[in-house]
Design a protein around this motif. Structure first.
Motif, PDB file in Angstrom:
ATOM      1  N   VAL A 123     -48.905 -51.625 -77.190  1.00 57.09           N
ATOM      2  CA  VAL A 123     -49.527 -51.184 -75.950  1.00 57.09           C
ATOM      3  C   VAL A 123     -50.958 -51.701 -75.916  1.00 57.09           C
ATOM      4  O   VAL A 123     -51.713 -51.574 -76.884  1.00 57.09           O
ATOM      5  CB  VAL A 123     -49.509 -49.646 -75.843  1.00 57.09           C
ATOM      6  N   ASN A 124     -51.325 -52.320 -74.793  1.00 61.33           N
ATOM      7  CA  ASN A 124     -52.659 -52.909 -74.663  1.00 61.33           C
ATOM      8  C   ASN A 124     -53.108 -52.736 -73.213  1.00 61.33           C
ATOM      9  O   ASN A 124     -52.880 -53.583 -72.367  1.00 61.33           O
ATOM     10  CB  ASN A 124     -52.617 -54.385 -75.050  1.00 61.33           C
ATOM     11  N   ASP A 125     -53.748 -51.596 -72.918  1.00 64.48           N
ATOM     12  CA  ASP A 125     -54.110 -51.237 -71.554  1.00 64.48           C
ATOM     13  C   ASP A 125     -55.616 -50.986 -71.469  1.00 64.48           C
ATOM     14  O   ASP A 125     -56.200 -50.404 -72.382  1.00 64.48           O
ATOM     15  CB  ASP A 125     -53.339 -49.983 -71.124  1.00 64.48           C
ATOM     16  N   LEU A 126     -56.239 -51.405 -70.396  1.00 64.35           N
ATOM     17  CA  LEU A 126     -57.677 -51.198 -70.227  1.00 64.35           C
ATOM     18  C   LEU A 126     -58.049 -49.718 -70.223  1.00 64.35           C
ATOM     19  O   LEU A 126     -59.165 -49.341 -70.578  1.00 64.35           O
ATOM     20  CB  LEU A 126     -58.145 -51.851 -68.918  1.00 64.35           C
ATOM     21  N   ASP A 127     -57.111 -48.859 -69.818  1.00 64.41           N
ATOM     22  CA  ASP A 127     -57.354 -47.418 -69.811  1.00 64.41           C
ATOM     23  C   ASP A 127     -57.233 -46.789 -71.197  1.00 64.41           C
ATOM     24  O   ASP A 127     -57.539 -45.612 -71.378  1.00 64.41           O
ATOM     25  CB  ASP A 127     -56.375 -46.723 -68.860  1.00 64.41           C
ATOM     26  N   GLY A 128     -56.744 -47.559 -72.169  1.00 65.82           N
ATOM     27  CA  GLY A 128     -56.567 -47.030 -73.517  1.00 65.82           C
ATOM     28  C   GLY A 128     -55.217 -46.397 -73.754  1.00 65.82           C
ATOM     29  O   GLY A 128     -54.897 -46.003 -74.876  1.00 65.82           O
ATOM     30  N   ILE A 136     -43.111 -39.669 -64.728  1.00 66.87           N
ATOM     31  CA  ILE A 136     -43.768 -39.978 -66.000  1.00 66.87           C
ATOM     32  C   ILE A 136     -43.195 -39.082 -67.096  1.00 66.87           C
ATOM     33  O   ILE A 136     -43.180 -37.863 -66.966  1.00 66.87           O
ATOM     34  CB  ILE A 136     -45.291 -39.782 -65.894  1.00 66.87           C
ATOM     35  N   THR A 137     -42.713 -39.700 -68.165  1.00 63.72           N
ATOM     36  CA  THR A 137     -42.077 -38.957 -69.252  1.00 63.72           C
ATOM     37  C   THR A 137     -42.901 -38.942 -70.533  1.00 63.72           C
ATOM     38  O   THR A 137     -42.666 -38.113 -71.410  1.00 63.72           O
ATOM     39  CB  THR A 137     -40.699 -39.555 -69.568  1.00 63.72           C
ATOM     40  N   ASP A 138     -43.862 -39.867 -70.646  1.00 61.91           N
ATOM     41  CA  ASP A 138     -44.617 -39.935 -71.899  1.00 61.91           C
ATOM     42  C   ASP A 138     -45.876 -40.763 -71.686  1.00 61.91           C
ATOM     43  O   ASP A 138     -46.049 -41.425 -70.652  1.00 61.91           O
ATOM     44  CB  ASP A 138     -43.749 -40.569 -72.992  1.00 61.91           C
ATOM     45  N   LYS A 139     -46.773 -40.711 -72.667  1.00 62.15           N
ATOM     46  CA  LYS A 139     -47.992 -41.505 -72.669  1.00 62.15           C
ATOM     47  C   LYS A 139     -48.150 -42.120 -74.047  1.00 62.15           C
ATOM     48  O   LYS A 139     -48.052 -41.422 -75.064  1.00 62.15           O
ATOM     49  CB  LYS A 139     -49.202 -40.639 -72.325  1.00 62.15           C
ATOM     50  N   LEU A 140     -48.396 -43.430 -74.104  1.00 60.65           N
ATOM     51  CA  LEU A 140     -48.540 -44.134 -75.369  1.00 60.65           C
ATOM     52  C   LEU A 140     -49.936 -44.739 -75.473  1.00 60.65           C
ATOM     53  O   LEU A 140     -50.408 -45.393 -74.537  1.00 60.65           O
ATOM     54  CB  LEU A 140     -47.491 -45.243 -75.490  1.00 60.65           C
ATOM     55  N   GLU A 141     -50.589 -44.519 -76.598  1.00 61.38           N
ATOM     56  CA  GLU A 141     -51.946 -45.010 -76.808  1.00 61.38           C
ATOM     57  C   GLU A 141     -51.930 -46.498 -77.147  1.00 61.38           C
ATOM     58  O   GLU A 141     -50.929 -47.046 -77.608  1.00 61.38           O
ATOM     59  CB  GLU A 141     -52.617 -44.229 -77.949  1.00 61.38           C
ATOM     60  N   LYS A 190     -38.232 -39.158 -82.949  1.00 56.33           N
ATOM     61  CA  LYS A 190     -37.204 -39.313 -81.920  1.00 56.33           C
ATOM     62  C   LYS A 190     -37.161 -40.755 -81.416  1.00 56.33           C
ATOM     63  O   LYS A 190     -38.181 -41.428 -81.328  1.00 56.33           O
ATOM     64  CB  LYS A 190     -37.485 -38.378 -80.734  1.00 56.33           C
ATOM     65  N   GLU A 191     -35.952 -41.211 -81.101  1.00 53.83           N
ATOM     66  CA  GLU A 191     -35.775 -42.524 -80.491  1.00 53.83           C
ATOM     67  C   GLU A 191     -35.784 -42.358 -78.981  1.00 53.83           C
ATOM     68  O   GLU A 191     -34.960 -41.634 -78.427  1.00 53.83           O
ATOM     69  CB  GLU A 191     -34.471 -43.157 -80.974  1.00 53.83           C
ATOM     70  N   LEU A 192     -36.726 -43.025 -78.306  1.00 51.71           N
ATOM     71  CA  LEU A 192     -36.948 -42.821 -76.886  1.00 51.71           C
ATOM     72  C   LEU A 192     -36.869 -44.140 -76.123  1.00 51.71           C
ATOM     73  O   LEU A 192     -36.894 -45.225 -76.706  1.00 51.71           O
ATOM     74  CB  LEU A 192     -38.314 -42.164 -76.668  1.00 51.71           C
ATOM     75  N   ASN A 193     -36.803 -44.012 -74.804  1.00 55.02           N
ATOM     76  CA  ASN A 193     -36.660 -45.184 -73.954  1.00 55.02           C
ATOM     77  C   ASN A 193     -37.378 -44.934 -72.630  1.00 55.02           C
ATOM     78  O   ASN A 193     -37.521 -43.787 -72.196  1.00 55.02           O
ATOM     79  CB  ASN A 193     -35.178 -45.478 -73.713  1.00 55.02           C
ATOM     80  N   GLY A 194     -37.837 -45.985 -71.966  1.00 52.93           N
ATOM     81  CA  GLY A 194     -38.467 -45.834 -70.665  1.00 52.93           C
ATOM     82  C   GLY A 194     -38.915 -47.165 -70.117  1.00 52.93           C
ATOM     83  O   GLY A 194     -38.544 -48.231 -70.626  1.00 52.93           O
ATOM     84  N   TYR A 195     -39.757 -47.112 -69.075  1.00 55.71           N
ATOM     85  CA  TYR A 195     -40.263 -48.306 -68.412  1.00 55.71           C
ATOM     86  C   TYR A 195     -41.785 -48.256 -68.346  1.00 55.71           C
ATOM     87  O   TYR A 195     -42.383 -47.200 -68.136  1.00 55.71           O
ATOM     88  CB  TYR A 195     -39.715 -48.407 -66.990  1.00 55.71           C
ATOM     89  N   ILE A 196     -42.413 -49.436 -68.529  1.00 52.64           N
ATOM     90  CA  ILE A 196     -43.848 -49.564 -68.345  1.00 52.64           C
ATOM     91  C   ILE A 196     -44.122 -50.897 -67.654  1.00 52.64           C
ATOM     92  O   ILE A 196     -43.272 -51.790 -67.632  1.00 52.64           O
ATOM     93  CB  ILE A 196     -44.629 -49.499 -69.673  1.00 52.64           C
ATOM     94  N   TYR A 197     -45.327 -51.051 -67.093  1.00 52.51           N
ATOM     95  CA  TYR A 197     -45.710 -52.338 -66.524  1.00 52.51           C
ATOM     96  C   TYR A 197     -45.758 -53.388 -67.632  1.00 52.51           C
ATOM     97  O   TYR A 197     -46.293 -53.147 -68.715  1.00 52.51           O
ATOM     98  CB  TYR A 197     -47.088 -52.248 -65.864  1.00 52.51           C
ATOM     99  N   LYS A 198     -45.203 -54.566 -67.352  1.00 55.29           N
ATOM    100  CA  LYS A 198     -45.109 -55.581 -68.404  1.00 55.29           C
ATOM    101  C   LYS A 198     -46.467 -56.150 -68.807  1.00 55.29           C
ATOM    102  O   LYS A 198     -46.607 -56.687 -69.915  1.00 55.29           O
ATOM    103  CB  LYS A 198     -44.173 -56.706 -67.973  1.00 55.29           C
ATOM    104  N   ASP A 199     -47.498 -56.030 -67.945  1.00 58.06           N
ATOM    105  CA  ASP A 199     -48.807 -56.540 -68.331  1.00 58.06           C
ATOM    106  C   ASP A 199     -49.607 -55.540 -69.149  1.00 58.06           C
ATOM    107  O   ASP A 199     -50.771 -55.751 -69.461  1.00 58.06           O
ATOM    108  CB  ASP A 199     -49.604 -56.986 -67.106  1.00 58.06           C
TER     109      ASP A 199
END
Length: 228
Positions: free
Chosen positions: A23-28, A42-47, A71-80
């Motif tokens: 994960v590499n986001d300007l918001d952290g 929204i199901t989760d937040k990743l640092e 836990k093994e989890l799954n979801g969607y995030i912006y690819k950038d």
């Protein structure tokens, strides 16, 4: 014939795209959603720095698998919001002979060694209703096989960074079978002193992805993901 070629191209694209990233986001941090639609999903937040295994691009989105709190989890995030592991300084596979692969880049050397699986040295557990199908080895989940007895396993991974030697502990190599040494790769994040070693392994059916994280010259953890 055209259909076969098209199908193979699609498979090759998905294979090349599917890999580990951080994960590499300007918001952290990045929000994980259960669909590609913006809304109350929204199901989760990743640092930043959290490792995910991503695949199946859908427009501006990617599907991710990840492990969190056991836990093994799954979801969607912006690819950038993802930085590819391979975007860091890559090590080159210099040799792959006699069950040993060597990767190098400047002062960084990684030696990955496999060995024959000797079943007498392990505790094998078979399914009760299918006595020929292996369920666990040494009371652990197994990676790299599909019910059969493994032929090979990891023996050791030895690392040298700036003349500092690092050996991965035995627990880092447990229950990982049928290593495919020519698939071994490594990338080094120079800014944060993090070495990532990763590979796609399989006996033909039980495919899986594995990544080891060595941070500031010390082994931190590993992550497994089932192959696609």
């Amino acid at each position: 014939m055209k259909r076969i070629i098209y199908f193979l191209l699609i498979l090759n694209f998905n294979f090349c795209f599917s890999q580990f990233g951080i994960v590499n986001d300007l918001d952290g941090f990045v929000n994980v959603r259960n669909s590609t639609k913006i809304g109350n999903n929204i199901t989760d937040k990743l640092e930043n720095g959290f490792i995910v295994y991503y695949f199946e691009p859908e427009g501006n989105w990617i599907n991710i698998d990840y492990k969190k709190n056991g836990k093994e989890l799954n979801g969607y995030i912006y690819k950038d919001r993802i930085k590819y592991i391979t975007d860091f300084k890559n090590l080159t596979l210099k040799s792959n002979l006699g069950g040993k692969a060597t990767l190098e880049n400047g002062s960084i050397i990684v030696e990955i060694i496999e060995t024959k699986f000797i079943k007498e040295n392990h505790k094998l557990k078979f399914y009760k209703n299918e006595k020929t199908q292996l369920e666990k080895i040494d009371d652990k989940q197994v990676f790299g096989i599909d019910g059969n007895i493994p032929k090979r396993e990891y023996k050791s991974i030895n690392i040298e960074i700036d003349e500092i030697e690092i050996d991965l502990p035995n627990i880092a190599l447990k229950n990982l079978y049928e290593p495919t040494l020519y698939n071994s790769k490594a990338s080094y994040d120079e800014n944060n002193d993090i070495l990532y070693i990763f590979s796609s392994n399989s006996d033909g059916a039980g495919s899986y992805e594995i990544i080891w994280v060595i941070e500031k010259k010390k082994y931190k953890y590993r992550i497994e993901a089932y192959g696609f």
